[in-house]
Design an enzyme around this catalytic site. Structure first.
Site, PDB file in Angstrom:
ATOM      1  N   TYR A   1      40.789 -24.240 -17.256  1.00 16.33           N
ATOM      2  CA  TYR A   1      40.845 -22.825 -16.884  1.00 16.33           C
ATOM      3  C   TYR A   1      41.631 -22.052 -17.926  1.00 16.33           C
ATOM      4  O   TYR A   1      42.651 -22.542 -18.410  1.00 16.33           O
ATOM      5  CB  TYR A   1      41.578 -22.620 -15.563  1.00 16.33           C
ATOM      6  CG  TYR A   1      41.192 -23.532 -14.443  1.00 16.33           C
ATOM      7  CD1 TYR A   1      42.127 -23.864 -13.471  1.00 16.33           C
ATOM      8  CD2 TYR A   1      39.932 -24.076 -14.324  1.00 16.33           C
ATOM      9  CE1 TYR A   1      41.808 -24.695 -12.412  1.00 16.33           C
ATOM     10  CE2 TYR A   1      39.593 -24.914 -13.285  1.00 16.33           C
ATOM     11  CZ  TYR A   1      40.539 -25.224 -12.336  1.00 16.33           C
ATOM     12  OH  TYR A   1      40.231 -26.056 -11.297  1.00 16.33           O
TER      13      TYR A   1
ATOM     14  N   ILE B   1      43.081 -21.241  -6.311  1.00 15.72           N
ATOM     15  CA  ILE B   1      41.747 -21.575  -6.825  1.00 15.72           C
ATOM     16  C   ILE B   1      41.041 -22.497  -5.838  1.00 15.72           C
ATOM     17  O   ILE B   1      39.833 -22.385  -5.595  1.00 15.72           O
ATOM     18  CB  ILE B   1      41.820 -22.204  -8.232  1.00 15.72           C
ATOM     19  CG1 ILE B   1      42.622 -21.297  -9.168  1.00 15.72           C
ATOM     20  CG2 ILE B   1      40.424 -22.432  -8.797  1.00 15.72           C
ATOM     21  CD1 ILE B   1      42.912 -21.878 -10.528  1.00 15.72           C
TER      22      ILE B   1
ATOM     23  N   ASN C   1      42.898 -17.907 -17.833  1.00 15.39           N
ATOM     24  CA  ASN C   1      43.854 -17.299 -16.885  1.00 15.39           C
ATOM     25  C   ASN C   1      43.147 -16.777 -15.637  1.00 15.39           C
ATOM     26  O   ASN C   1      42.628 -15.668 -15.663  1.00 15.39           O
ATOM     27  CB  ASN C   1      44.640 -16.182 -17.595  1.00 15.39           C
ATOM     28  CG  ASN C   1      45.631 -16.760 -18.570  1.00 15.39           C
ATOM     29  OD1 ASN C   1      45.268 -17.526 -19.474  1.00 15.39           O
ATOM     30  ND2 ASN C   1      46.902 -16.443 -18.383  1.00 15.39           N
TER      31      ASN C   1
ATOM     32  N   SER D   1      43.495 -27.217 -17.724  1.00 14.89           N
ATOM     33  CA  SER D   1      43.994 -25.898 -18.116  1.00 14.89           C
ATOM     34  C   SER D   1      43.915 -25.704 -19.626  1.00 14.89           C
ATOM     35  O   SER D   1      44.039 -26.662 -20.385  1.00 14.89           O
ATOM     36  CB  SER D   1      45.445 -25.767 -17.652  1.00 14.89           C
ATOM     37  OG  SER D   1      46.065 -24.653 -18.250  1.00 14.89           O
TER      38      SER D   1
ATOM     39  N   TYR E   1      54.494 -29.257 -17.726  1.00 10.82           N
ATOM     40  CA  TYR E   1      53.277 -28.961 -16.953  1.00 10.82           C
ATOM     41  C   TYR E   1      52.044 -29.208 -17.831  1.00 10.82           C
ATOM     42  O   TYR E   1      51.106 -29.890 -17.422  1.00 10.82           O
ATOM     43  CB  TYR E   1      53.294 -27.502 -16.468  1.00 10.82           C
ATOM     44  CG  TYR E   1      51.920 -27.013 -16.099  1.00 10.82           C
ATOM     45  CD1 TYR E   1      51.198 -26.191 -16.958  1.00 10.82           C
ATOM     46  CD2 TYR E   1      51.329 -27.429 -14.917  1.00 10.82           C
ATOM     47  CE1 TYR E   1      49.921 -25.773 -16.632  1.00 10.82           C
ATOM     48  CE2 TYR E   1      50.041 -27.019 -14.588  1.00 10.82           C
ATOM     49  CZ  TYR E   1      49.343 -26.191 -15.455  1.00 10.82           C
ATOM     50  OH  TYR E   1      48.067 -25.797 -15.139  1.00 10.82           O
TER      51      TYR E   1
ATOM     52  N   LYS F   1      48.726 -32.079 -17.633  1.00 10.39           N
ATOM     53  CA  LYS F   1      47.291 -31.806 -17.706  1.00 10.39           C
ATOM     54  C   LYS F   1      46.648 -32.639 -18.822  1.00 10.39           C
ATOM     55  O   LYS F   1      45.567 -33.196 -18.662  1.00 10.39           O
ATOM     56  CB  LYS F   1      47.030 -30.306 -17.929  1.00 10.39           C
ATOM     57  CG  LYS F   1      47.351 -29.449 -16.723  1.00 10.39           C
ATOM     58  CD  LYS F   1      46.566 -29.866 -15.481  1.00 10.39           C
ATOM     59  CE  LYS F   1      46.886 -29.020 -14.272  1.00 10.39           C
ATOM     60  NZ  LYS F   1      46.204 -29.468 -13.042  1.00 10.39           N
TER      61      LYS F   1
ATOM     62  N   ARG G   1      58.898 -14.289 -24.299  1.00 12.83           N
ATOM     63  CA  ARG G   1      59.188 -15.390 -23.364  1.00 12.83           C
ATOM     64  C   ARG G   1      58.963 -16.701 -24.107  1.00 12.83           C
ATOM     65  O   ARG G   1      57.904 -16.903 -24.726  1.00 12.83           O
ATOM     66  CB  ARG G   1      58.244 -15.277 -22.157  1.00 12.83           C
ATOM     67  CG  ARG G   1      58.417 -16.337 -21.106  1.00 12.83           C
ATOM     68  CD  ARG G   1      57.537 -16.055 -19.871  1.00 12.83           C
ATOM     69  NE  ARG G   1      56.120 -16.287 -20.182  1.00 12.83           N
ATOM     70  CZ  ARG G   1      55.164 -16.252 -19.233  1.00 12.83           C
ATOM     71  NH1 ARG G   1      55.470 -15.948 -17.982  1.00 12.83           N
ATOM     72  NH2 ARG G   1      53.894 -16.490 -19.562  1.00 12.83           N
TER      73      ARG G   1
HETATM   74  C1  WQD Z   1      50.149 -14.121 -19.499  1.00 10.34           C
HETATM   75  C2  WQD Z   1      50.767 -13.140 -20.499  1.00 10.34           C
HETATM   76  C3  WQD Z   1      53.124 -13.387 -20.785  1.00 10.34           C
HETATM   77  C4  WQD Z   1      54.353 -12.047 -16.824  1.00 10.34           C
HETATM   78  C5  WQD Z   1      49.988 -19.770 -17.466  1.00 10.34           C
HETATM   79  C6  WQD Z   1      49.827 -21.255 -17.635  1.00 10.34           C
HETATM   80  C7  WQD Z   1      48.371 -21.614 -17.614  1.00 10.34           C
HETATM   81  C8  WQD Z   1      47.765 -21.083 -16.363  1.00 10.34           C
HETATM   82  C9  WQD Z   1      47.955 -19.561 -16.282  1.00 10.34           C
HETATM   83  C10 WQD Z   1      47.868 -22.804 -14.707  1.00 10.34           C
HETATM   84  C11 WQD Z   1      51.811 -13.807 -21.382  1.00 10.34           C
HETATM   85  C12 WQD Z   1      52.782 -12.024 -20.204  1.00 10.34           C
HETATM   86  C13 WQD Z   1      53.584 -12.410 -17.912  1.00 10.34           C
HETATM   87  C14 WQD Z   1      55.194 -10.883 -16.911  1.00 10.34           C
HETATM   88  C15 WQD Z   1      54.428 -10.543 -19.155  1.00 10.34           C
HETATM   89  N1  WQD Z   1      48.360 -21.711 -15.239  1.00 10.34           N
HETATM   90  N2  WQD Z   1      53.621 -11.666 -19.055  1.00 10.34           N
HETATM   91  N3  WQD Z   1      55.192 -10.179 -18.085  1.00 10.34           N
HETATM   92  O1  WQD Z   1      51.487 -18.095 -19.507  1.00 10.34           O
HETATM   93  O2  WQD Z   1      49.149 -17.336 -20.229  1.00 10.34           O
HETATM   94  O3  WQD Z   1      49.390 -19.137 -18.552  1.00 10.34           O
HETATM   95  O4  WQD Z   1      49.375 -19.336 -16.295  1.00 10.34           O
HETATM   96  O5  WQD Z   1      46.888 -23.398 -14.972  1.00 10.34           O
HETATM   97  O6  WQD Z   1      48.287 -23.010 -17.674  1.00 10.34           O
HETATM   98  O7  WQD Z   1      50.360 -21.608 -18.871  1.00 10.34           O
HETATM   99  O8  WQD Z   1      49.973 -16.816 -17.935  1.00 10.34           O
HETATM  100  O9  WQD Z   1      50.248 -14.827 -16.548  1.00 10.34           O
HETATM  101  O10 WQD Z   1      52.301 -16.214 -17.100  1.00 10.34           O
HETATM  102  O11 WQD Z   1      51.244 -14.804 -18.868  1.00 10.34           O
HETATM  103  O12 WQD Z   1      54.459  -9.887 -20.211  1.00 10.34           O
HETATM  104  O13 WQD Z   1      55.920 -10.514 -15.958  1.00 10.34           O
HETATM  105  O14 WQD Z   1      51.459 -12.124 -19.773  1.00 10.34           O
HETATM  106  O15 WQD Z   1      54.163 -13.272 -21.746  1.00 10.34           O
HETATM  107  O16 WQD Z   1      51.715 -13.241 -22.682  1.00 10.34           O
HETATM  108  P1  WQD Z   1      50.060 -17.830 -19.175  1.00 10.34           P
HETATM  109  P2  WQD Z   1      50.983 -15.658 -17.527  1.00 10.34           P
END
Ligand code: WQD
Length: 351
Positions: free
Chosen positions: A178, A13, A180, A126, A151, A155, A296
């Site tokens: 933010y 970013i 995603n 976030s 984490y 924040k 997860r």
């Molecule tokens: C999104 C969805 C997973 C990978 C995190 C942080 C947030 C920000 C963005 C920093 C979820 C699913 C993921 C995979 C999957 N980071 N998934 N298979 O957890 O919403 O947010 O990253 O600022 O603060 O918490 O993002 O992309 O990890 O997951 O099914 O291989 O995709 O379970 O539902 P998340 P993510």
């Protein structure tokens, strides 16, 4: 030209924000110890903007080294603070490393804000501060719940530290939450450089599609949502970047009457994991190899933003669709596959 100090300017970013700041007439310097990034991304920034951006390879946890940057740059008009560790899973395994790195670096920076009387401070926060919200979409007034990870706590703590600090110092701050961030700059000269196996959805999709990963897992299809998979608010990284420029302009033009303001940076659209995958398949023409896996831990079931405050107050207009996010992410992955020598950090470790 007003000089802006961007911490984490070599990051995902951060680098996109450096481009947007330059394109809007700012002079930019970066501070990034490259522990989780590559200074080579600034070559991409130069290709887009024509400007060579200086990066101070300094760890913000070292106060003296941080202080020296401000001594050398007496004309810093504002700061955007991205530099932090942000891997949710890693933070659960290494809480002290996260609290020390993310909080000590912020405090050192704020000490310099105080010493050098920096008037404007924009903080990378976030949606994770909301935890698992009771009602969606979330607004900036939605009360934060216990974070899902160390984490997330860094924040929440960062926001509180900045808020209290801004009350008693001559500085105006903006906290940007933010949702995603995904995708890559339309020029495909810069993009996300995940280290090792990606934790986030979109890099997992593109690395599976290009063949770097054999198959991706969908973490749960038994959630109480329209198709059983989790809902998130995906927003193009260049839209996120532009909101930082708008935030600084809003402060510099004296439009803020407060010491600290919060804005949600999300598209306002909730998208399920399976919908995201199907959108990728549509725009890329690639059939994705994925399998349903168990949930997860720590995953929020559903969250997306009410972004009206940022749209109305900052004049933030979202330019990129989910199709654009997936297509630019895919094009960037294809670029990495051909130019891996430029971005060898993924294969041969960080440079
Ligand atoms: C999104 C969805 C997973 C990978 C995190 C942080 C947030 C920000 C963005 C920093 C979820 C699913 C993921 C995979 C999957 N980071 N998934 N298979 O957890 O919403 O947010 O990253 O600022 O603060 O918490 O993002 O992309 O990890 O997951 O099914 O291989 O995709 O379970 O539902 P998340 P993510």
């Amino acid at each position: 030209m007003k000089k802006i100090l961007v911490t984490g300017g070599c990051g995902y970013i951060g680098s996109h924000t450096v481009v947007d700041l330059i394109e809007n007439g700012f002079d930019v310097i970066s501070v990034d110890n490259n522990s989780r990034s590559s200074a080579r991304i600034l070559e991409g920034v130069e290709k887009i903007t024509g400007k060579k951006v200086k990066n101070y390879k300094v760890d913000l946890c070292n106060y003296d080294d941080t202080f020296a940057i401000f001594q050398e740059n007496e004309d810093i008009a504002g700061i955007i603070h991205f530099a932090a560790y942000k891997a949710v899973g890693e933070s659960v395994a290494e809480p002290l490393m996260y609290f020390e790195n993310n909080v000590v670096s912020l405090i050192n920076l704020l000490k310099c804000v105080q010493e050098f009387k920096i008037p404007y401070f924009v903080f990378s926060s976030s949606c994770t501060v909301y935890g698992n919200p009771d009602t969606i979409p979330v607004t900036e007034k939605t009360p934060p719940k216990p974070a899902e990870s160390p984490y997330g706590y860094t924040k929440q703590m960062g926001e509180q530290i900045i808020n209290e600090f801004s009350k008693v110092n001559q500085v105006q701050s903006i906290l940007l939450r933010y949702f995603n961030p995904v995708g890559a700059h339309p020029s495909i000269q810069i993009g996300e450089l995940p280290i090792g196996k990606p934790a986030n959805l979109v890099p997992a999709i593109t690395q599976t599609a290009i063949g770097k990963l054999p198959q991706m897992k969908v973490f749960g299809d038994d959630y109480p949502t329209r198709d059983g998979s989790c809902i998130r608010d995906y927003i193009h990284v260049s839209d996120i970047a532009h909101a930082h420029t708008l935030s600084l302009q809003y402060l510099i033009e004296g439009k803020s009457a407060k010491t600290c303001e919060v804005f949600n940076l999300g598209s306002g659209n909730g998208v399920t994991v399976l919908e995201a995958i199907h959108t990728f398949e549509k725009v890329s023409g690639v059939k994705l190899n994925y399998a349903i896996a168990p949930r997860r831990s720590g995953d929020v079931i559903a969250i997306y933003a009410n972004n009206e405050l940022a749209v109305k107050t900052l004049g933030w207009n979202i330019r990129y669709s989910l199709d654009d996010m997936m297509l630019t992410a895919w094009k960037w992955e294809q670029r990495l596959a051909t130019d891996s020598k430029m971005y060898n950090r993924q294969n041969a470790g960080l440079n």
